[in-house]
Design an enzyme around this catalytic site. Structure first.
Site, short mmCIF file in Angstrom:
data_model
loop_
_atom_site.label_atom_id
_atom_site.label_comp_id
_atom_site.label_asym_id
_atom_site.label_seq_id
_atom_site.Cartn_x
_atom_site.Cartn_y
_atom_site.Cartn_z
N ASP A 65 0.88 -1.17 0.00
CA ASP A 65 0.00 0.00 0.00
C ASP A 65 0.91 1.22 0.00
O ASP A 65 1.48 1.58 1.03
CB ASP A 65 -0.90 -0.03 1.24
CG ASP A 65 -1.69 1.27 1.43
OD1 ASP A 65 -1.76 2.07 0.47
OD2 ASP A 65 -2.23 1.48 2.53
N LYS A 91 3.11 11.15 -3.86
CA LYS A 91 1.88 10.60 -4.44
C LYS A 91 0.94 11.69 -4.93
O LYS A 91 0.18 11.48 -5.87
CB LYS A 91 1.19 9.72 -3.39
CG LYS A 91 0.02 8.90 -3.91
CD LYS A 91 -0.45 7.94 -2.84
CE LYS A 91 -1.66 7.16 -3.26
NZ LYS A 91 -2.09 6.21 -2.22
N GLU A 105 -7.26 0.84 -4.17
CA GLU A 105 -7.16 0.69 -2.71
C GLU A 105 -8.47 0.21 -2.07
O GLU A 105 -8.44 -0.71 -1.25
CB GLU A 105 -6.70 2.01 -2.10
CG GLU A 105 -5.23 2.32 -2.41
CD GLU A 105 -4.85 3.76 -2.19
OE1 GLU A 105 -5.71 4.54 -1.71
OE2 GLU A 105 -3.71 4.14 -2.50
#
Length: 654
Positions: free
Chosen positions: A12, A73, A178
């Site tokens: 993740d 990100k 996700e």
């Protein structure tokens, strides 16, 4: 480490924190980092001669030390001119600049030069660190991974995430959304806090509410006997817990200005320290009703700055953020054609989903329904990725009993199409279409004897392309010259299981055809990826030398401390033999403290470490001998006599 791990890990890759897990022997394991923490800050620090990743980098950021990079990100796959990036850059303590093709470049002073790094290079450092943690845990070399991304990541952002994996030495088997990964963890009852598997008797609809540090996703997912089908997804890749921190920070800065007439916002190091303090306060207010923010070095009089912040004030400052979250949930339900009372459970994922007021409003939207805490908010996504990694890297006949028959069916988050008729957006694949998917549509020319056609690809929901996101364009050349409307241009859009898009255009008239695959201007070329891999390898070599130096320093410092203690306890002080062996100590300590880091050449480093270690071992051996027996005191028998035991190493080489 010569043996390869024949499976794959799940990662993740978060905006603020990342997590790595593996699914082995029918159970999931979250892999701790070097400090034993189950999550790792997504921070990279270029500090002195070292490149630090994770907790060490975040600690430097909290002190306001320059050279710490985070939020990669939020930058990945974006253009420098994007409004959201320009807004974010105002609060970053590092500089960003425009590269070729309006790409984002992070500027980092390091070893006397300024590096210009792409966001995926920063993400690659985090991925490489997580890979190394997994390798230490498994005792094998890891080469494959499943990596998660926000459901609302576009094509360019997914491509750049896969490029980051390549730079980090990992093959990305799949890029998974996700919320889908979290639903997989929930549905199979895997991971910390998870109970029995869900949805085995009948199909249930769940909402995954994923509110992380920098991104927000909501997915409506149907779970039915091992099938995980995404019905709809909505979100914002620029909304998260960091926005809560920012609102709190702005309130603190305004308070300092109002009460003390101090412009703290003008001091980047001070702002970095205050941001870290605001993050701590936010976390504390999730389980207490008030928290005190205290900090030195702000006020000119030297007094400590104190501000008591209440949970009510946090909620007031972030009411608009919570409103946005609820609107996204409503949109996802509308797209899935479901009402709140038709949802079986609301699954909370992401650290910021712990905010009490947000939970209250979410529960009210679902008519008081209890929100699910059956998965760990910080670990569920990584666990789901690890499960998918196990499925993809294991032969069907060798599948675990818990994962056999699991099927993931994801969707495209945004509509995809081409530009026609002076800026109109013609959709070929509507949003929330299940992937993998292929769509074909025919077009023609608008002028007589036209020889080429420009195909410009966009994604978005607005009727005009100027309001949507451009993915790329190409020209189909050499088409048949004919009156307008006669040639047939067939355009095919294909989205694979990773959510990555390929467009092909073909013109077939009089048996002539030509096909091209779109290459977005935002995708990295093979040469660019190769250059980044080479830079990562260079860093890795230097990092290895730095790590070797750090380990050696710790070990040798311990030996020096032991030597000092032994010598200090010797009655009457060290003998002549020991004094001779101690001559190197001042120089050795100075080299260890000041010059060790300058040895970047492995052969030189090993040579000097070997010599110092040998000298230390001889000195310690002599000191231990002398401390193990009672030496005669001055005036007693034996004073000045020759101890034969001291002769045994007299011929040793100094």
């Amino acid at each position: 480490m010569t043996q390869d791990f024949d499976g794959a890990i799940g990662i993740d890759l978060g905006t603020t924190f990342s997590c790595v897990a593996v699914f082995l022997h029918n159970q999931a394991e979250v892999i701790p980092n070097d400090l034993g923490n189950r999550t790792t800050p997504s921070c990279v620090a270029f500090h002195g001669d070292d490149v630090l990743v994770g907790d060490a980098a975040k600690n430097l950021a909290a002190r306001g030390v320059p050279g710490v990079i985070y939020d990669a990100k939020r930058m990945i796959g974006h253009r420098f001119s994007d409004k959201s990036l320009q807004e974010d850059s105002k609060r970053w303590p590092f500089a960003v600049a425009a590269g070729e093709g309006d790409k984002v470049l992070i500027q980092v002073p390091f070893k006397g030069e300024t590096l210009a790094l792409a966001p995926e290079q920063i993400s690659a450092k985090v991925l490489a660190y997580l890979r190394e943690c997994a390798e230490k845990h498994l005792g094998k070399r890891v080469t494959k991974a499943v990596i998660t991304v926000p459901a609302y990541f576009n094509d360019a952002q997914r491509e750049r995430t896969k490029a980051a994996a390549t730079i980090a030495g990992l093959e990305a088997l799949r890029v998974v959304n996700e919320p889908t990964a979290a639903a997989l963890c929930y549905g199979l009852g895997i991971g910390s806090g998870a109970g029995e598997s869900h949805g085995t008797d009948k199909a249930i609809d769940v909402v995954v509410f994923d509110f992380g540090g920098g991104t927000f996703d909501v997915s409506v997912i149907t779970i039915d006997s091992g099938s995980f089908a995404v019905r709809a997804t909505a979100g914002d890749t620029h909304l998260g817990g960091q926005d809560v921190d920012t609102n709190l920070l702005n309130h603190v800065l305004a308070d300092i200005q109002k009460r003390y007439q101090v412009d703290a916002a003008a001091n980047p190091r001070l702002v970095a320290k205050l941001r870290a303090a605001c993050e701590r306060v936010k976390r504390a207010l999730s389980h207490s009703t008030s928290e005190e923010l205290a900090m030195d070095g702000i006020l000119p009089q030297g007094e400590e700055y104190l501000l008591t912040l209440s949970r009510a004030k946090l909620e007031e400052l972030n009411a608009a953020v919570f409103d946005k979250c609820l609107e996204v949930v409503k949109r996802a339900l509308k797209d899935a054609a479901l009402k709140p009372d038709e949802i079986a459970e609301v699954i909370l994922v992401g650290g910021s989903s712990r905010i009490p007021r947000l939970q209250e409003r979410l529960s009210a939207l679902f008519k008081g329904k209890r929100l699910s805490n059956s998965v760990h908010p910080d670990e569920a996504v990584a666990i789901g990725a690890a499960v998918q990694a196990s499925i993809l890297s294991t032969a069907p006949e060798q599948q675990s009993s818990r994962t056999a028959g699991v099927v993931l069916m994801d969707v495209v988050p945004l509509s995809i199409g081409v530009e026609i008729d002076k800026g109109k957006f013609d959709v070929l694949i509507p949003r929330n279409t299940t992937i993998p998917y292929k769509a074909t549509k025919e077009y023609s020319t608008v002028e007589d004897n036209q020889e080429d056609v420009d195909i410009v690809v966009y994604e978005g929901e607005r009727p005009q392309t100027k309001h949507n996101h451009k993915l790329g364009e190409f020209a189909l050349e050499g088409i048949t010259r004919a009156p307008q409307g006669d040639p047939t241009i067939t355009v095919t859009f294909s989205v694979d299981a990773d959510g990555l898009l390929t467009i092909t255009a073909t013109e077939a008239l009089a048996n002539k055809s030509k096909s091209l695959t779109v290459e977005s201007s935002e995708h990295l070329s093979e040469a660019e990826v190769r250059q980044m891999i080479e830079m990562a390898a260079k860093f890795q070599k230097e990092d290895a030398a730095s790590l070797r130096a750090d380990d050696a320093r710790a070990a040798l410092q311990g030996q020096f401390e032991e030597l000092d203690r032994l010598v200090a306890r010797l009655p009457g002080g060290p003998s002549a033999k020991l004094q001779k062996r101690l001559k190197f100590v001042p120089h050795g300590k100075e080299w260890l403290a000041r010059k060790l880091d300058q040895c970047k050449d492995t052969a030189e480093l090993e040579g000097k470490l070997g010599k110092l270690t040998k000298l230390l071992e001889k000195a310690l051996k002599r000191a231990r001998k002398e401390s193990s027996r009672k030496r005669p005191r001055a005036g007693e028998a034996g004073e000045g006599g020759n101890d034969s035991s001291e002769e045994e190493d007299s011929n040793e080489d100094e």
